[in-house]
Write an enzyme that holds these catalytic residues in place. Structure first.
Site, PDB file in Angstrom:
ATOM      1  N   LYS A  14       0.901  -1.048   0.594  1.00  0.00           N
ATOM      2  CA  LYS A  14       0.098  -0.097   0.055  1.00  0.00           C
ATOM      3  C   LYS A  14       0.237   1.475   0.059  1.00  0.00           C
ATOM      4  CE  LYS A  14      -3.402   1.954   2.902  1.00  0.00           C
ATOM      5  NZ  LYS A  14      -4.299   1.041   4.077  1.00  0.00           N
ATOM      6  N   SER A  53      -9.046   1.639   3.604  1.00  0.00           N
ATOM      7  CA  SER A  53      -8.454   2.381   2.635  1.00  0.00           C
ATOM      8  C   SER A  53      -7.294   1.337   1.652  1.00  0.00           C
ATOM      9  CB  SER A  53      -7.312   3.663   3.183  1.00  0.00           C
ATOM     10  OG  SER A  53      -6.831   2.720   4.064  1.00  0.00           O
ATOM     11  N   SER A  67      -9.304  -0.723   8.194  1.00  0.00           N
ATOM     12  CA  SER A  67      -8.736  -1.127   6.779  1.00  0.00           C
ATOM     13  C   SER A  67      -7.910  -1.645   5.743  1.00  0.00           C
ATOM     14  CB  SER A  67      -7.966   0.909   6.238  1.00  0.00           C
ATOM     15  OG  SER A  67      -8.767   1.230   6.350  1.00  0.00           O
TER      16      SER A  67
END
Lengths: 468, 68
Positions: free
Chosen positions: A80, A155, A179
């Site tokens: 990420k 996210s 997330s």
């Protein structure tokens, strides 16, 4: 060899170790798949095939010499884009950090490098892990591989999408209010938020210091346990890092659930926040499956879901605004609208409310852990709804907060999102399996028994079916 | 100040008070919504359950033997 992209970490590791598969061949196959399809899914914010091929060639040489480093050696993974990888920008999917080149690896990135992983690139996120899905950022939002018109969660959006799409067998995400588990739930993959402090946060852009966790997303439970084994470990430079994570997460996976006590927290999704009927039915069917496998299932009570969510948001927005205040003063226009509004929610939280939220946190965590005293794991909802359309901001706003994940950022407990089937529209359904602190191995054991009994993991999205 | 009646002008002054001087009207509208939502959330914190002895859950701690 066909369908290399659906190999699990465990399957690929066996082939690579036995020299029946070349790391370079494997990596090239995934590169080709990403190049062909990611234009429609946007899982990658920064795709780095040149680094991947270097890593793969190195792995091929080492494995050829008999220097096998372990289960990630020669296997592609992604990070990420709030996690530092030396020499590459860590943008947090934001114009604010578009030129923020990392000098050194995050602790977790260094561990995966040392394990011989093949780095494929940086994955899309919501801006600063809070603002998304957004269409007003320098990069587009990731989309759901099961239907690209739908939200893929966040996210850690790209981490979920890339794993589900067969771009990567494993990806790393972060989880402050859910997330890792949200994209895992929305994309039909497995995502772990480990116990707070098990994986170092050093080199990861904070959203909320006291709630941030790092965790893996994979297509199978076994792979998730293998990844966490590689990621976990003490880091003296992370003040929240625990001195000794137990490890051995994949060791007892096949021991089944017979005789284990499973507590179901039904009031979260039946009373406190009524889940979509298909989601609720999926969770109940999973509970029945666990009972059928020999688990002793009973209902347990926790504090009302709204108490945990209010506590999480008070802490999260306060800590996030503290970190962002300087940029909000100097460059508010450089945020996307969603991140700006969500972060600004912390601007005027009273100090007394923040302190009281931390006091509530301790109290609620103690009470929750006490409620687990006589059971082995708990089961509850992850999201209350299947993925909504990504282009419907009202639906995104409505469903985004309808979740029971932030509870376990408050308690710090390990919580694993696993698929429990599909809606009539063909979109993933999911639940969470939650353990006592540092009991990730037991959580994985229960999840693996369920996975083996249902085989949802054998279903994959069909890119031919997604809209162009 | 009545929390439900927080106005744009009030939030503009509050923003200026903490140095948020570059917010546009659109940004201020966002800040107004966000602040109202945060204040509404405060009412959901079960503060009445707190006892004076309930300690905060802070991350910070000193290593054993470290001088203060």
């Amino acid at each position: 060899m066909s369908d290399l992209h659906w190999l699990t970490v465990a399957e690929a590791a066996e082939l690579l170790r036995g020299k029946k598969l070349s790391p370079v061949e494997y990596t090239r196959a995934l590169i080709a798949r990403i190049e062909r399809h990611d234009g429609r899914l946007n899982a990658f914010l920064r795709f780095t095939p040149e680094i991947a091929l270097e890593d793969a060639k190195r792995a091929e040489t080492e494995i050829g010499r008999g220097q096998w480093r372990g289960p990630l050696h020669g296997i592609p993974y992604g990070l990420k884009d709030i996690i530092d990888y030396a020499g590459l920008p860590t943008t947090a999917h934001s114009k604010i950090l578009a030129d923020n080149v990392a000098a050194i690896d995050a602790h977790v990135a260094a561990k995966l490098k040392a394990a011989g992983g093949v780095f494929m690139g940086k994955l899309s996120t919501h801006e600063f892990a809070i603002g998304g899905p957004s269409f007003d950022l320098p990069w587009p939002p990731a989309r759901n591989p099961w239907n690209r018109d739908h939200f893929c969660g966040g996210s850690s959006s790209g981490s979920g999408a890339a794993t589900a799409a067969g771009f990567l067998p494993a990806a790393i995400g972060t989880d402050t209010g859910g997330s890792v588990r949200n994209p895992a739930s929305m994309c039909g993959v497995t995502g772990m938020k480990p116990t707070y402090g098990v994986v170092s946060r050093r080199g990861v852009i904070a959203l909320a210091y006291s709630l941030d966790h790092i965790g893996p997303l994979t297509r199978t439970v076994r792979d998730n346990a293998l990844m966490l084994d590689l990621m976990a470990g003490h880091d003296p430079l992370d003040p929240g890092s625990v001195p000794h994570a137990p490890g051995g997460y994949a060791a007892g996976l096949d021991r089944g659930v017979k005789g284990l006590k499973v507590g179901v927290i039904r009031h979260f999704y039946q009373r406190d926040m009524k889940a979509d009927p298909e989601m609720a039915a999926g969770i109940e069917a999973a509970v029945a499956k666990l009972a059928g496998l020999g688990a002793e299932v009973r209902e347990i009570q926790a504090a009302p879901l709204g108490d945990y969510l209010a506590c999480n948001r008070t802490l999260l927005t306060s800590e996030a605004f503290a970190m962002h205040e300087k940029w909000m003063r100097e460059r508010p226009q450089d945020y996307g609208a969603l991140a700006r509004e969500r972060i600004m929610a912390g601007a005027f939280v009273r100090a007394a409310d923040y302190v009281n939220a931390t006091r509530l946190r301790r109290k609620m965590a103690d009470a929750f852990h006490a409620s687990l005293a006589e059971i082995d794991v708990a089961v509850t909802a992850s999201s209350m709804d299947p993925p909504c359309r990504i282009d419907d901001p009202q639906a995104v706003e409505h469903t985004y907060g309808r979740q029971a994940r932030a509870v376990f950022n408050i308690t710090g407990s390990p919580a694993l999102a696993v698929p429990v089937g599909f809606s009539k529209a063909g979109l993933p359904l999911a639940m969470q399996i939650v353990g006592k602190p540092f009991s990730e191995a037991l959580v994985y054991r229960v999840a693996n028994a369920y996975e083996q009994a249902t085989r949802w993991v054998e279903r994959h999205p069909s890119f031919e079916a997604v809209s162009a | 100040m009545a929390e439900d009646n927080l106005t744009l002008e009030e939030v503009r002054k509050m923003a200026a008070g903490i140095g948020l001087n570059h917010l546009t009207d659109e940004h201020l509208q966002q800040l107004l919504r966000a602040t109202r939502a945060a204040r509404a959330r405060r009412t959901h914190l079960p503060l009445s359950s707190l006892d004076p002895a309930d300690e905060p859950a802070h991350v910070f701690s000193l290593a054993a033997g470290e001088d203060r």
